[in-house]
Write a protein that holds these residues in place. Sequence first.
Motif, PDB file in Angstrom:
ATOM      1  N   THR A   2      22.708  33.417  10.443  1.00  0.00           N
ATOM      2  CA  THR A   2      22.730  31.977  10.645  1.00  0.00           C
ATOM      3  C   THR A   2      21.569  31.275   9.964  1.00  0.00           C
ATOM      4  O   THR A   2      21.771  30.277   9.291  1.00  0.00           O
ATOM      5  CB  THR A   2      22.695  31.656  12.145  1.00  0.00           C
ATOM      6  N   ASP A   3      20.362  31.751  10.139  1.00  0.00           N
ATOM      7  CA  ASP A   3      19.206  31.093   9.534  1.00  0.00           C
ATOM      8  C   ASP A   3      18.533  32.014   8.531  1.00  0.00           C
ATOM      9  O   ASP A   3      18.071  33.095   8.884  1.00  0.00           O
ATOM     10  CB  ASP A   3      18.184  30.705  10.609  1.00  0.00           C
ATOM     11  N   PRO A   4      18.457  31.582   7.283  1.00  0.00           N
ATOM     12  CA  PRO A   4      17.730  32.387   6.302  1.00  0.00           C
ATOM     13  C   PRO A   4      16.241  32.370   6.620  1.00  0.00           C
ATOM     14  O   PRO A   4      15.703  31.366   7.087  1.00  0.00           O
ATOM     15  CB  PRO A   4      18.029  31.707   4.973  1.00  0.00           C
ATOM     16  N   LYS A   5      15.583  33.484   6.396  1.00  0.00           N
ATOM     17  CA  LYS A   5      14.144  33.596   6.616  1.00  0.00           C
ATOM     18  C   LYS A   5      13.470  33.868   5.287  1.00  0.00           C
ATOM     19  O   LYS A   5      14.097  34.246   4.311  1.00  0.00           O
ATOM     20  CB  LYS A   5      13.856  34.733   7.596  1.00  0.00           C
ATOM     21  N   LYS A  21      12.466  31.042  -0.019  1.00  0.00           N
ATOM     22  CA  LYS A  21      11.026  30.832   0.081  1.00  0.00           C
ATOM     23  C   LYS A  21      10.654  30.214   1.420  1.00  0.00           C
ATOM     24  O   LYS A  21       9.649  30.560   2.000  1.00  0.00           O
ATOM     25  CB  LYS A  21      10.530  29.921  -1.047  1.00  0.00           C
ATOM     26  N   GLN A  22      11.489  29.276   1.896  1.00  0.00           N
ATOM     27  CA  GLN A  22      11.137  28.551   3.119  1.00  0.00           C
ATOM     28  C   GLN A  22      12.361  27.834   3.674  1.00  0.00           C
ATOM     29  O   GLN A  22      13.223  27.388   2.924  1.00  0.00           O
ATOM     30  CB  GLN A  22      10.041  27.539   2.797  1.00  0.00           C
ATOM     31  N   LEU A  23      12.434  27.751   4.994  1.00  0.00           N
ATOM     32  CA  LEU A  23      13.457  26.954   5.659  1.00  0.00           C
ATOM     33  C   LEU A  23      12.741  25.804   6.345  1.00  0.00           C
ATOM     34  O   LEU A  23      11.889  26.010   7.201  1.00  0.00           O
ATOM     35  CB  LEU A  23      14.225  27.791   6.688  1.00  0.00           C
ATOM     36  N   TYR A  24      13.058  24.591   5.919  1.00  0.00           N
ATOM     37  CA  TYR A  24      12.390  23.412   6.481  1.00  0.00           C
ATOM     38  C   TYR A  24      13.040  23.013   7.796  1.00  0.00           C
ATOM     39  O   TYR A  24      14.246  23.118   7.950  1.00  0.00           O
ATOM     40  CB  TYR A  24      12.453  22.238   5.492  1.00  0.00           C
ATOM     41  N   PRO A  25      12.251  22.513   8.745  1.00  0.00           N
ATOM     42  CA  PRO A  25      12.832  22.026  10.007  1.00  0.00           C
ATOM     43  C   PRO A  25      13.671  20.779   9.733  1.00  0.00           C
ATOM     44  O   PRO A  25      13.499  20.115   8.713  1.00  0.00           O
ATOM     45  CB  PRO A  25      11.611  21.709  10.868  1.00  0.00           C
ATOM     46  N   PRO A  26      14.569  20.456  10.642  1.00  0.00           N
ATOM     47  CA  PRO A  26      15.434  19.277  10.420  1.00  0.00           C
ATOM     48  C   PRO A  26      14.614  17.995  10.254  1.00  0.00           C
ATOM     49  O   PRO A  26      13.622  17.786  10.945  1.00  0.00           O
ATOM     50  CB  PRO A  26      16.276  19.213  11.692  1.00  0.00           C
ATOM     51  N   TYR A  33      16.647  21.805   5.115  1.00  0.00           N
ATOM     52  CA  TYR A  33      16.733  22.220   3.726  1.00  0.00           C
ATOM     53  C   TYR A  33      16.203  23.631   3.567  1.00  0.00           C
ATOM     54  O   TYR A  33      15.279  24.055   4.258  1.00  0.00           O
ATOM     55  CB  TYR A  33      15.932  21.269   2.820  1.00  0.00           C
ATOM     56  N   VAL A  34      16.812  24.347   2.614  1.00  0.00           N
ATOM     57  CA  VAL A  34      16.385  25.699   2.268  1.00  0.00           C
ATOM     58  C   VAL A  34      15.736  25.631   0.892  1.00  0.00           C
ATOM     59  O   VAL A  34      16.333  25.113  -0.055  1.00  0.00           O
ATOM     60  CB  VAL A  34      17.578  26.674   2.232  1.00  0.00           C
ATOM     61  N   GLU A  35      14.517  26.125   0.800  1.00  0.00           N
ATOM     62  CA  GLU A  35      13.829  26.231  -0.488  1.00  0.00           C
ATOM     63  C   GLU A  35      14.037  27.655  -0.974  1.00  0.00           C
ATOM     64  O   GLU A  35      13.751  28.613  -0.259  1.00  0.00           O
ATOM     65  CB  GLU A  35      12.342  25.937  -0.315  1.00  0.00           C
ATOM     66  N   TYR A  36      14.559  27.814  -2.194  1.00  0.00           N
ATOM     67  CA  TYR A  36      14.850  29.144  -2.721  1.00  0.00           C
ATOM     68  C   TYR A  36      14.634  29.159  -4.222  1.00  0.00           C
ATOM     69  O   TYR A  36      14.422  28.119  -4.843  1.00  0.00           O
ATOM     70  CB  TYR A  36      16.291  29.559  -2.374  1.00  0.00           C
ATOM     71  N   LYS A  37      14.669  30.363  -4.791  1.00  0.00           N
ATOM     72  CA  LYS A  37      14.580  30.486  -6.247  1.00  0.00           C
ATOM     73  C   LYS A  37      15.435  31.649  -6.698  1.00  0.00           C
ATOM     74  O   LYS A  37      15.632  32.615  -5.962  1.00  0.00           O
ATOM     75  CB  LYS A  37      13.143  30.661  -6.708  1.00  0.00           C
ATOM     76  N   ASN A  61      16.741  42.014   2.382  1.00  0.00           N
ATOM     77  CA  ASN A  61      15.464  41.383   2.690  1.00  0.00           C
ATOM     78  C   ASN A  61      14.419  42.015   1.796  1.00  0.00           C
ATOM     79  O   ASN A  61      14.358  43.233   1.680  1.00  0.00           O
ATOM     80  CB  ASN A  61      15.094  41.587   4.159  1.00  0.00           C
ATOM     81  N   PHE A  62      13.599  41.208   1.188  1.00  0.00           N
ATOM     82  CA  PHE A  62      12.566  41.714   0.301  1.00  0.00           C
ATOM     83  C   PHE A  62      11.240  41.108   0.701  1.00  0.00           C
ATOM     84  O   PHE A  62      11.053  39.909   0.627  1.00  0.00           O
ATOM     85  CB  PHE A  62      12.872  41.346  -1.147  1.00  0.00           C
ATOM     86  N   GLY A  63      10.283  41.945   1.138  1.00  0.00           N
ATOM     87  CA  GLY A  63       8.954  41.484   1.508  1.00  0.00           C
ATOM     88  C   GLY A  63       7.965  41.797   0.403  1.00  0.00           C
ATOM     89  O   GLY A  63       7.357  42.852   0.403  1.00  0.00           O
ATOM     90  N   SER A  64       7.837  40.901  -0.572  1.00  0.00           N
ATOM     91  CA  SER A  64       6.961  41.186  -1.706  1.00  0.00           C
ATOM     92  C   SER A  64       5.524  41.381  -1.274  1.00  0.00           C
ATOM     93  O   SER A  64       4.819  42.242  -1.785  1.00  0.00           O
ATOM     94  CB  SER A  64       7.053  40.081  -2.747  1.00  0.00           C
TER      95      SER A  64
END
Length: 119
Positions: A2-5, A21-26, A33-37, A61-64
């Motif tokens: 449900t929620d990307p991390k 990269k980040q999931l912004y609160p509403p 919004y989802v920030e991704y690359k 899941n990738f934890g760099s």
Amino acid sequence: MTDPKRNDIFEDANGVRVAVKQLYPPNALGVSYVEYKNLSDSNLRFLPLEQFHENFRWVDNFGSTDTFVKVVLEKEAKSLEEAEAPESTEETSSPAETEELAEKPADDGLRAAAPTRSS
């Protein structure tokens, strides 16, 4: 899912993989919004959470940061094992050698920090 991390890997219908990269609160309108690359480039992109779920499915899941830390810790552990190995094989030491060791400053466990990647 449900929620990307952070550091979750998603894939679209064409097989293009992206990392969250980040999931912004509403916001005031209730839109998250989802920030991704894309893994193929470094451009940051943003999509509303609903559209993101329509276009992408969770793959991995990738934890760099965790991977980087794990490698550093493994190297440090190996170097500590190598440093302790010669000490344990020595049976006796001459008085001159013990005087030389006593003159050296004691290592209090502090080491120069390795450079890290900035996010």
